[in-house]
Design a protein around this motif. Structure first.
Motif, PDB file in Angstrom:
ATOM      1  N   GLY A  92     -15.608   4.936 -15.988  1.00 30.44           N
ATOM      2  CA  GLY A  92     -17.034   5.178 -15.816  1.00 30.44           C
ATOM      3  C   GLY A  92     -17.429   5.403 -14.372  1.00 30.44           C
ATOM      4  O   GLY A  92     -18.359   6.162 -14.081  1.00 30.44           O
ATOM      5  N   GLN A  93     -16.736   4.738 -13.460  1.00 33.45           N
ATOM      6  CA  GLN A  93     -16.999   4.931 -12.034  1.00 33.45           C
ATOM      7  C   GLN A  93     -16.112   6.001 -11.430  1.00 33.45           C
ATOM      8  O   GLN A  93     -16.325   6.395 -10.282  1.00 33.45           O
ATOM      9  N   ASP A  94     -15.096   6.418 -12.186  1.00 31.36           N
ATOM     10  CA  ASP A  94     -14.106   7.368 -11.676  1.00 31.36           C
ATOM     11  C   ASP A  94     -13.507   6.837 -10.372  1.00 31.36           C
ATOM     12  O   ASP A  94     -13.381   7.548  -9.370  1.00 31.36           O
ATOM     13  N   ALA A  95     -13.143   5.539 -10.409  1.00 32.41           N
ATOM     14  CA  ALA A  95     -12.663   4.895  -9.189  1.00 32.41           C
ATOM     15  C   ALA A  95     -11.820   3.677  -9.534  1.00 32.41           C
ATOM     16  O   ALA A  95     -11.931   3.103 -10.626  1.00 32.41           O
ATOM     17  N   TYR A  96     -10.975   3.297  -8.590  1.00 36.50           N
ATOM     18  CA  TYR A  96     -10.267   2.023  -8.675  1.00 36.50           C
ATOM     19  C   TYR A  96     -11.158   0.929  -8.088  1.00 36.50           C
ATOM     20  O   TYR A  96     -11.791   1.126  -7.051  1.00 36.50           O
ATOM     21  N   ARG A  97     -11.181  -0.229  -8.745  1.00 41.10           N
ATOM     22  CA  ARG A  97     -11.937  -1.372  -8.217  1.00 41.10           C
ATOM     23  C   ARG A  97     -11.072  -2.621  -8.259  1.00 41.10           C
ATOM     24  O   ARG A  97     -10.317  -2.850  -9.208  1.00 41.10           O
ATOM     25  N   GLU A  98     -11.222  -3.435  -7.241  1.00 41.64           N
ATOM     26  CA  GLU A  98     -10.429  -4.669  -7.132  1.00 41.64           C
ATOM     27  C   GLU A  98     -10.768  -5.608  -8.280  1.00 41.64           C
ATOM     28  O   GLU A  98     -11.936  -5.862  -8.575  1.00 41.64           O
ATOM     29  N   ILE A  99      -9.716  -6.106  -8.935  1.00 36.80           N
ATOM     30  CA  ILE A  99      -9.903  -7.022 -10.065  1.00 36.80           C
ATOM     31  C   ILE A  99      -9.187  -8.348  -9.834  1.00 36.80           C
ATOM     32  O   ILE A  99      -9.464  -9.344 -10.476  1.00 36.80           O
ATOM     33  N   SER A 100      -8.230  -8.348  -8.892  1.00 32.08           N
ATOM     34  CA  SER A 100      -7.463  -9.552  -8.584  1.00 32.08           C
ATOM     35  C   SER A 100      -6.970  -9.460  -7.154  1.00 32.08           C
ATOM     36  O   SER A 100      -6.718  -8.368  -6.639  1.00 32.08           O
ATOM     37  N   SER A 101      -6.855 -10.629  -6.518  1.00 28.57           N
ATOM     38  CA  SER A 101      -6.416 -10.668  -5.125  1.00 28.57           C
ATOM     39  C   SER A 101      -5.471 -11.845  -4.950  1.00 28.57           C
ATOM     40  O   SER A 101      -5.855 -12.993  -5.201  1.00 28.57           O
ATOM     41  N   CYS A 102      -4.230 -11.578  -4.551  1.00 23.48           N
ATOM     42  CA  CYS A 102      -3.206 -12.624  -4.413  1.00 23.48           C
ATOM     43  C   CYS A 102      -2.807 -12.754  -2.949  1.00 23.48           C
ATOM     44  O   CYS A 102      -2.321 -11.787  -2.349  1.00 23.48           O
TER      45      CYS A 102
ATOM     46  N   PRO B  17     -16.670   9.657 -20.121  1.00 18.79           N
ATOM     47  CA  PRO B  17     -16.609   8.248 -19.737  1.00 18.79           C
ATOM     48  C   PRO B  17     -18.006   7.734 -19.376  1.00 18.79           C
ATOM     49  O   PRO B  17     -18.843   8.481 -18.864  1.00 18.79           O
ATOM     50  N   LEU B  18     -18.243   6.481 -19.657  1.00 22.37           N
ATOM     51  CA  LEU B  18     -19.521   5.843 -19.327  1.00 22.37           C
ATOM     52  C   LEU B  18     -19.259   4.567 -18.542  1.00 22.37           C
ATOM     53  O   LEU B  18     -18.186   3.965 -18.650  1.00 22.37           O
ATOM     54  N   GLU B  19     -20.258   4.139 -17.783  1.00 21.94           N
ATOM     55  CA  GLU B  19     -20.131   2.867 -17.074  1.00 21.94           C
ATOM     56  C   GLU B  19     -20.401   1.715 -18.035  1.00 21.94           C
ATOM     57  O   GLU B  19     -21.106   1.864 -19.046  1.00 21.94           O
TER      58      GLU B  19
ATOM     59  N   ALA C 135      -7.644   1.585   5.539  1.00 21.37           N
ATOM     60  CA  ALA C 135      -6.280   1.446   6.053  1.00 21.37           C
ATOM     61  C   ALA C 135      -5.372   0.664   5.110  1.00 21.37           C
ATOM     62  O   ALA C 135      -4.208   0.406   5.432  1.00 21.37           O
ATOM     63  N   ASN C 136      -5.882   0.264   3.941  1.00 23.15           N
ATOM     64  CA  ASN C 136      -5.038  -0.402   2.956  1.00 23.15           C
ATOM     65  C   ASN C 136      -3.965   0.559   2.455  1.00 23.15           C
ATOM     66  O   ASN C 136      -4.166   1.773   2.429  1.00 23.15           O
ATOM     67  N   VAL C 137      -2.836   0.007   2.033  1.00 23.71           N
ATOM     68  CA  VAL C 137      -1.679   0.823   1.654  1.00 23.71           C
ATOM     69  C   VAL C 137      -1.368   0.640   0.171  1.00 23.71           C
ATOM     70  O   VAL C 137      -1.300  -0.495  -0.325  1.00 23.71           O
ATOM     71  N   VAL C 138      -1.191   1.746  -0.533  1.00 19.00           N
ATOM     72  CA  VAL C 138      -0.792   1.686  -1.941  1.00 19.00           C
ATOM     73  C   VAL C 138       0.669   1.249  -2.021  1.00 19.00           C
ATOM     74  O   VAL C 138       1.555   1.927  -1.499  1.00 19.00           O
ATOM     75  N   THR C 139       0.915   0.129  -2.659  1.00 22.42           N
ATOM     76  CA  THR C 139       2.274  -0.398  -2.796  1.00 22.42           C
ATOM     77  C   THR C 139       2.953   0.146  -4.055  1.00 22.42           C
ATOM     78  O   THR C 139       4.122   0.514  -4.032  1.00 22.42           O
ATOM     79  N   ARG C 140       2.221   0.198  -5.149  1.00 21.80           N
ATOM     80  CA  ARG C 140       2.754   0.786  -6.376  1.00 21.80           C
ATOM     81  C   ARG C 140       1.602   1.110  -7.318  1.00 21.80           C
ATOM     82  O   ARG C 140       0.522   0.512  -7.241  1.00 21.80           O
ATOM     83  N   VAL C 141       1.848   2.041  -8.209  1.00 24.57           N
ATOM     84  CA  VAL C 141       0.878   2.443  -9.223  1.00 24.57           C
ATOM     85  C   VAL C 141       1.522   2.232 -10.586  1.00 24.57           C
ATOM     86  O   VAL C 141       2.678   2.613 -10.806  1.00 24.57           O
ATOM     87  N   VAL C 142       0.787   1.600 -11.501  1.00 23.98           N
ATOM     88  CA  VAL C 142       1.333   1.261 -12.815  1.00 23.98           C
ATOM     89  C   VAL C 142       0.485   1.921 -13.901  1.00 23.98           C
ATOM     90  O   VAL C 142      -0.739   1.767 -13.936  1.00 23.98           O
ATOM     91  N   GLY C 143       1.144   2.667 -14.767  1.00 30.07           N
ATOM     92  CA  GLY C 143       0.453   3.340 -15.858  1.00 30.07           C
ATOM     93  C   GLY C 143      -0.196   4.635 -15.407  1.00 30.07           C
ATOM     94  O   GLY C 143      -0.005   5.099 -14.287  1.00 30.07           O
ATOM     95  N   ALA C 144      -0.976   5.217 -16.302  1.00 30.73           N
ATOM     96  CA  ALA C 144      -1.643   6.491 -16.014  1.00 30.73           C
ATOM     97  C   ALA C 144      -3.105   6.398 -16.416  1.00 30.73           C
ATOM     98  O   ALA C 144      -3.486   5.632 -17.314  1.00 30.73           O
ATOM     99  N   LYS C 145      -3.932   7.190 -15.765  1.00 31.33           N
ATOM    100  CA  LYS C 145      -5.350   7.227 -16.099  1.00 31.33           C
ATOM    101  C   LYS C 145      -5.524   7.742 -17.524  1.00 31.33           C
ATOM    102  O   LYS C 145      -4.871   8.710 -17.922  1.00 31.33           O
TER     103      LYS C 145
END
Length: 429
Positions: free
Chosen positions: A343-353, A138-140, A121-131
């Protein structure tokens, strides 16, 4: 921690907030417990007042040579002296029970926080840059690091067990470079004060930021009863505990690069490969102490500071507004920065404010006094875990996003100076 007076006046608001977090109503039981506390306290005060009054009356009776009255009063005082300790103990017990109950209630989310049970249920607020797109596969990160001979999980397991990593050579230097880059950015451009805090803290410090009593199982405790910090948020925020701050000097902004330690008790079976979920990791933390009026603006500013790290590293990411069911215990609103890991083909949390309101300020008894104000208010606190960017996860993101076809890693431009001019990390000789 929430104020029992506020709960008495806003019972429906509390229960609604708990419902948004997926918890049942608590206001009725808390108010009933507070009523018991108030009744016992009143009874105790009445007994103490009567004891003091009777003691004075004894003197007056003896002065009037009324021995019968004096004896009766002495017996009354003796009985009160017997019953008072039990009443005082009951008062302390109820007070502790109420405090413990209040300390386990999560913070109330802000009205604009999306309601939901979990991260779906989290909401995307903005996307920055491109994949990024490449010709090679790609490798892990652990595949890349082990192939380079610079990342050793088996060796770490022989020394310390699972969920530890040994970094060597230029990968070890790359993580160090990431930390120095973040500190220089936040202190030189964003106005944060660098701190080297204690890594061991007492119970009341963990309680102040909300790790205790609820999350005991997630922590490591030393043999002398202190705790290894799970995040520098704990010592940085507690720097203002039990103080009255000058409101004119707020906000206070602190940053620190420290090792952090977590038992990961609730993550069995998750992210067992690689560096994503470790017992020990390095992290740059951001903490702000501010007033009620500035807290929300400070939250946006802190998030922008964390985003700038990712922008300068050239990493694609998105900003998520966490829903009520995925938000931390102390937070009123949280933005997660999720970096793209090819490598994971996924978004992962890196920072939390997160903005916490006066939830932690109340637990720490940290107050501020505004200009020309007689009274004080509890300080509002914010934290950016991981810059905040967790160095291990930032390292993962750089490794996977800057992988070359030959297995080497290009050093991002922002880190070249911190790497002594090195532009490419290649297999160890």
């Amino acid at each position: 921690m929430l104020d029992i007076k506020w709960i008495r006046e806003n019972a429906d608001v509390l229960d609604s907030a708990l419902a948004k977090r997926g918890a049942g109503p608590l206001s009725a039981s808390l108010i009933a417990l507070d009523e018991r506390r108030r009744t016992i306290l009143q009874s105790l005060q009445d007994m103490q007042s009567r004891r003091n009054a009777a003691s004075k009356e004894i003197g007056a009776a003896m002065a009037q040579k009324n021995s019968e009255l004096a004896d009766r009063l002495k017996a009354e005082v003796a009985e009160l002296k017997t019953t008072l300790p039990a009443a005082e103990e009951e008062s302390r017990r109820i007070e502790a029970e109420l405090t413990d109950a209040l300390s386990r209630i999560p913070n109330a989310p802000l009205d604009d926080v999306p309601v939901g049970a979990d991260e779906s249920a989290n909401v995307v607020t903005r996307v920055v840059g491109a994949k990024p797109t490449w010709n090679h596969k790609p490798l892990e990160h652990f595949e890349i690091g082990e192939a380079l001979g610079l990342m050793d999980f088996e060796g770490a397991a022989r020394i310390a067990g699972s969920r530890f990593t040994i970094l060597k050579g230029q990968l070890a230097r790359l993580e160090r470079a990431l930390g120095q880059f973040m500190l220089d950015l936040h202190t030189g451009e964003h106005g944060y004060i660098e701190v080297q805090p204690p890594l061991l803290v007492r119970d009341d410090a963990m309680y102040g930021t909300g790790q205790l009593p609820k999350f005991t199982d997630d922590l490591f405790r030393t043999t002398d009863g202190r705790w290894l910090i799970p995040t520098a948020e704990v010592p940085l925020t507690n720097m203002v505990r039990e103080q009255i701050l000058d409101g004119e000097k707020l906000p206070l902004r602190f940053t620190a690069l420290t090792p952090c330690f977590r038992s990961e008790a609730g993550s069995a079976g998750r992210d067992t490969r690689g560096m994503l979920r470790q017992h020990q990791f390095n992290k740059v933390e951001l903490v702000s102490i501010t007033d009620a009026e500035s807290a929300l603006d400070e939250h946006e500013r802190m998030t922008a500071c964390a985003e700038e790290v990712l922008k300068r590293l050239g990493l694609h990411y998105r900003v998520m507004t966490l829903c009520t069911g995925d938000m931390g215990f102390s937070a009123r609103k949280t933005y997660d920065l999720e970096v793209w890991l090819p490598g994971q083909d996924a978004y992962r949390e890196i920072s939390s404010c997160s903005v916490c309101g006066d939830f932690q300020g109340r637990r720490m008894n940290a107050r501020y006094r505004g200009k020309e104000e007689k009274g004080t208010k509890f300080a509002h606190t914010l934290n950016g875990s991981g810059s905040g960017v967790a160095l291990g996860r930032a390292l993962i993101a750089v490794i996977e996003n800057y992988l070359n076809e030959d297995g080497s890693i290009t050093v991002p431009d922002a880190l070249i100076a911190y790497m002594g001019g090195l532009r490419r990390i290649e297999k160890a000789a």
